[in-house]
Design an enzyme around this catalytic site. Structure first.
Site, mmCIF file in Angstrom:
data_model
loop_
_atom_site.group_PDB
_atom_site.id
_atom_site.type_symbol
_atom_site.label_atom_id
_atom_site.label_comp_id
_atom_site.label_asym_id
_atom_site.label_seq_id
_atom_site.Cartn_x
_atom_site.Cartn_y
_atom_site.Cartn_z
ATOM 1 N N ASP A 1 2.116 -0.939 12.063
ATOM 2 C CA ASP A 1 0.801 -1.423 11.617
ATOM 3 C C ASP A 1 0.551 -2.881 12.000
ATOM 4 O O ASP A 1 -0.570 -3.380 11.835
ATOM 5 C CB ASP A 1 0.675 -1.275 10.093
ATOM 6 C CG ASP A 1 0.625 0.194 9.678
ATOM 7 O OD1 ASP A 1 0.265 1.040 10.526
ATOM 8 O OD2 ASP A 1 0.940 0.493 8.509
ATOM 9 N N LYS B 1 0.840 -1.210 0.000
ATOM 10 C CA LYS B 1 0.000 0.000 0.000
ATOM 11 C C LYS B 1 0.875 1.260 0.000
ATOM 12 O O LYS B 1 0.670 2.163 -0.798
ATOM 13 C CB LYS B 1 -0.916 -0.045 1.236
ATOM 14 C CG LYS B 1 -1.876 1.124 1.341
ATOM 15 C CD LYS B 1 -3.080 0.778 2.192
ATOM 16 C CE LYS B 1 -2.831 0.890 3.678
ATOM 17 N NZ LYS B 1 -2.662 2.282 4.149
ATOM 18 N N SER B 2 1.853 1.312 0.893
ATOM 19 C CA SER B 2 2.709 2.512 0.979
ATOM 20 C C SER B 2 3.400 2.774 -0.353
ATOM 21 O O SER B 2 3.504 3.921 -0.811
ATOM 22 C CB SER B 2 3.798 2.315 2.040
ATOM 23 O OG SER B 2 3.234 2.314 3.308
ATOM 24 N N GLY C 1 -4.886 7.998 5.435
ATOM 25 C CA GLY C 1 -3.947 8.890 6.113
ATOM 26 C C GLY C 1 -2.743 9.196 5.233
ATOM 27 O O GLY C 1 -2.240 10.323 5.211
ATOM 28 N N ARG D 1 -7.268 -3.165 9.683
ATOM 29 C CA ARG D 1 -6.334 -4.101 10.328
ATOM 30 C C ARG D 1 -7.010 -4.850 11.492
ATOM 31 O O ARG D 1 -6.684 -5.999 11.773
ATOM 32 C CB ARG D 1 -5.070 -3.382 10.774
ATOM 33 C CG ARG D 1 -4.406 -2.644 9.611
ATOM 34 C CD ARG D 1 -2.920 -2.586 9.665
ATOM 35 N NE ARG D 1 -2.410 -1.712 8.623
ATOM 36 C CZ ARG D 1 -2.130 -2.081 7.362
ATOM 37 N NH1 ARG D 1 -2.291 -3.323 6.988
ATOM 38 N NH2 ARG D 1 -1.678 -1.214 6.481
ATOM 39 N N ARG E 1 2.970 5.914 -3.221
ATOM 40 C CA ARG E 1 4.142 6.719 -3.603
ATOM 41 C C ARG E 1 4.423 6.608 -5.100
ATOM 42 O O ARG E 1 4.764 7.597 -5.756
ATOM 43 C CB ARG E 1 5.361 6.303 -2.774
ATOM 44 C CG ARG E 1 5.261 6.800 -1.321
ATOM 45 C CD ARG E 1 6.184 6.009 -0.417
ATOM 46 N NE ARG E 1 6.288 6.575 0.933
ATOM 47 C CZ ARG E 1 5.392 6.389 1.907
ATOM 48 N NH1 ARG E 1 4.298 5.678 1.685
ATOM 49 N NH2 ARG E 1 5.597 6.911 3.116
ATOM 50 N N LYS F 1 -4.223 6.089 14.845
ATOM 51 C CA LYS F 1 -4.331 5.472 13.523
ATOM 52 C C LYS F 1 -5.793 5.524 13.060
ATOM 53 O O LYS F 1 -6.569 6.300 13.581
ATOM 54 C CB LYS F 1 -3.808 4.027 13.591
ATOM 55 C CG LYS F 1 -2.302 3.971 13.878
ATOM 56 C CD LYS F 1 -1.524 4.487 12.699
ATOM 57 C CE LYS F 1 -0.045 4.595 12.983
ATOM 58 N NZ LYS F 1 0.680 5.281 11.916
ATOM 59 N N GLN G 1 4.800 9.295 7.299
ATOM 60 C CA GLN G 1 3.873 10.169 6.572
ATOM 61 C C GLN G 1 4.293 11.625 6.731
ATOM 62 O O GLN G 1 4.309 12.396 5.764
ATOM 63 C CB GLN G 1 2.447 9.951 7.077
ATOM 64 C CG GLN G 1 1.931 8.558 6.721
ATOM 65 C CD GLN G 1 0.526 8.288 7.221
ATOM 66 O OE1 GLN G 1 -0.006 9.049 8.026
ATOM 67 N NE2 GLN G 1 -0.071 7.202 6.759
HETATM 68 C C1 S3P Z 1 2.536 4.880 6.282
HETATM 69 C C2 S3P Z 1 3.185 5.181 7.437
HETATM 70 C C3 S3P Z 1 2.704 4.760 8.761
HETATM 71 C C4 S3P Z 1 1.674 3.656 8.671
HETATM 72 C C5 S3P Z 1 0.672 3.875 7.607
HETATM 73 C C6 S3P Z 1 1.324 4.039 6.251
HETATM 74 C C7 S3P Z 1 3.090 5.390 5.026
HETATM 75 O O1 S3P Z 1 2.142 5.873 9.410
HETATM 76 O O2 S3P Z 1 1.026 3.501 9.917
HETATM 77 O O3 S3P Z 1 -0.230 2.775 7.533
HETATM 78 O O4 S3P Z 1 2.712 4.913 3.938
HETATM 79 O O5 S3P Z 1 3.948 6.287 5.086
HETATM 80 P P1 S3P Z 1 3.076 6.908 10.229
HETATM 81 O O6 S3P Z 1 4.312 7.011 9.448
HETATM 82 O O7 S3P Z 1 2.342 8.188 10.282
HETATM 83 O O8 S3P Z 1 3.269 6.257 11.578
#
Ligand code: S3P
Length: 426
Positions: free
Chosen positions: A313, A21-22, A93, A386, A26, A340, A168
């Site tokens: 996570d 997902k991350s 988020g 989750r 990106r 979260k 993030q």
């Molecule tokens: C993420 C960073 C994490 C994670 C989120 C995805 C990201 O949050 O909990 O599910 O893609 O950068 P934080 O970096 O704010 O802790």
């Protein structure tokens, strides 16, 4: 919708997990800001990443979507245009925070908003440093909550120590730094996932990392075709399922094992998991491999400090593993979990207590007494993907049926999770 799930006698199978997902977020964001076209293969078609695509389209980026890939037609870092409506990030988020870094100091006005969970999450952590850079950003409740309104500004260099280890936040500032007059210098408290730094430098951005210090200089970026590896956060459900089930043996394919994401593997190994790695591959600068894992005799452990951001996570599912481990497991320094998609400390402790486990809630974590079992009952995901999937895995080993309310929350990161759970084992 509700699902009623019962335990399984054995768990055997080969699992291809969804794309990361991350990295999917990106890959599409950065290529939308690049000069040139790019194909992103094995893109996660989950609700969160689709929100990112719809926000970028509203900002004038042409993006084509097919069954598992995406083509972006980027026109450069300054090419975004004023949207006609409020930009809706849904539950994501990562979308609201990274897009804030992208939208800070643009020559047009716009607003980012999301669902009721997004509106409760802390946003001042990004708004404050972006405004220090010269952006003109405002939000509800003293700049704490979405909707977030962007009203131009001129970005200048700052040197900033991140108050929380958040990828993030770090990524939002790096993205703003690419367009600020003299870049940006950021110091992290502890290492958080580094996908932004890796991918942007692979795309030609001027980013250097020295320990916990990251320096970004103003840069244009070049488009890159990217293949996204599987998401270790999605794999974590099967990793724990295999360990705690009495008769399990699973192979999980193409799991991304970037060191800033693989804290769950170190913890499971420390707890005594029977786990093997093979077929190591490189996915556009991100390491991945196949994992073989089976029924394990687990021991309790402590998870704390700089290990927390590497598995942030995965704590809800690790807490379930701890219920089946010998001895106590202590999770501390994890207050971030309260901010979260839901308050994951309180919801995890509450569902586990209701299921008969012995758990003590701490402000920054929990203490779980091992060697317990999970009784059945009715539990809500509270709209958190989750937690929904953690309850699904708990059903594989629970004494009586587990009924999950609002299971479809899992679509945010793992479309097809329940079908896989049904088909696996007997
Ligand atoms: C993420 C960073 C994490 C994670 C989120 C995805 C990201 O949050 O909990 O599910 O893609 O950068 P934080 O970096 O704010 O802790």
């Amino acid at each position: 919708m509700d699902y009623s799930l019962s335990s399984k006698k054995s768990l055997r199978g080969d699992i291809t997990i969804p794309p990361d997902k991350s990295l999917s977020h990106r890959a599409v964001m950065f290529n939308s800001l690049a000069d040139g076209n790019a194909k992103i293969s094995n893109f996660l078609m989950g609700e969160d990443c689709l929100s990112t695509i719809s926000v970028l389209r509203e900002l004038g980026v042409k993006i084509e979507v097919s069954s598992d890939s995406v083509i972006t037609y980027g026109k450069g870092i300054n090419s975004l245009s004023e949207p006609n409506k409020i930009l809706d990030v849904g539950n994501s988020g990562t979308t609201i925070r990274l897009m804030s870094g992208i939208l800070a100091g643009r020559n047009f006005e716009c607003t980012l908003d999301g669902d009721s969970s997004i509106r409760k999450r802390p946003m001042n952590r990004i708004i404050k440093p972006l405004n220090m850079m010269g952006a003109k950003i405002s939000a509800n409740n003293n700049n704490e909550n979405a909707p977030i309104h962007f009203n131009g500004g001129n970005l200048q260099k700052i040197e900033y120590e991140l108050p929380v280890a958040s990828a993030q936040l770090k990524s939002a500032l790096i993205l703003a730094g690419l367009r600020s007059e003299n870049g940006i210098k950021i110091n992290e408290k502890a290492t958080s996932r580094d996908h932004t730094e890796r991918l942007l430098s692979n795309m030609g951005a001027d980013i250097t990392t020295d320990g916990l210090e990251i320096t970004v200089k103003p840069s244009e970026i070049e488009s890159r075709d990217i293949t996204v590896p599987g998401d270790i956060s999605s794999a974590s459900f099967w990793l724990v399922a295999a360990c705690i089930h009495k008769d399990a043996e699973l192979t999980i394919r193409n799991v991304g094992i970037n060191k800033t994401r693989s804290g769950i593997i170190s913890v499971l190994e420390r707890m005594g998991a029977s786990i093997e790695f093979f077929n190591e591959k490189d996915y556009s600068g991100e390491p991945a491999c196949d994992i073989h894992i089976k029924t394990s005799y687990l021991k309790g452990t402590e998870i704390s400090g700089s290990e927390i951001p590497l598995l942030i996570d995965e704590i809800p599912i690790l807490a379930l593993a701890a219920v089946f481990a010998e001895g106590q497991t202590k999770i501390i320094d994890a207050e971030e979990l309260r901010y979260k998609e839901s308050d994951r400390i309180s919801l995890t402790v509450n569902w586990m207590k209701k299921a008969g486990a012995i758990v003590e809630e701490l402000q920054d974590g929990m203490i779980i007494t091992g060697n317990q079992m999970i009784n059945g009952g009715t539990f809500s995901s509270n709209g958190d993907h989750r937690l929904a999937m953690t309850l699904g895995i708990a059903s594989l080993v629970s004494k009586d049926n587990i009924i999950v309310n609002n299971p479809e929350a899992s679509n945010v990161s793992y479309p097809g999770f329940w079908e896989k759970l049904n088909l696996l084992g007997e």
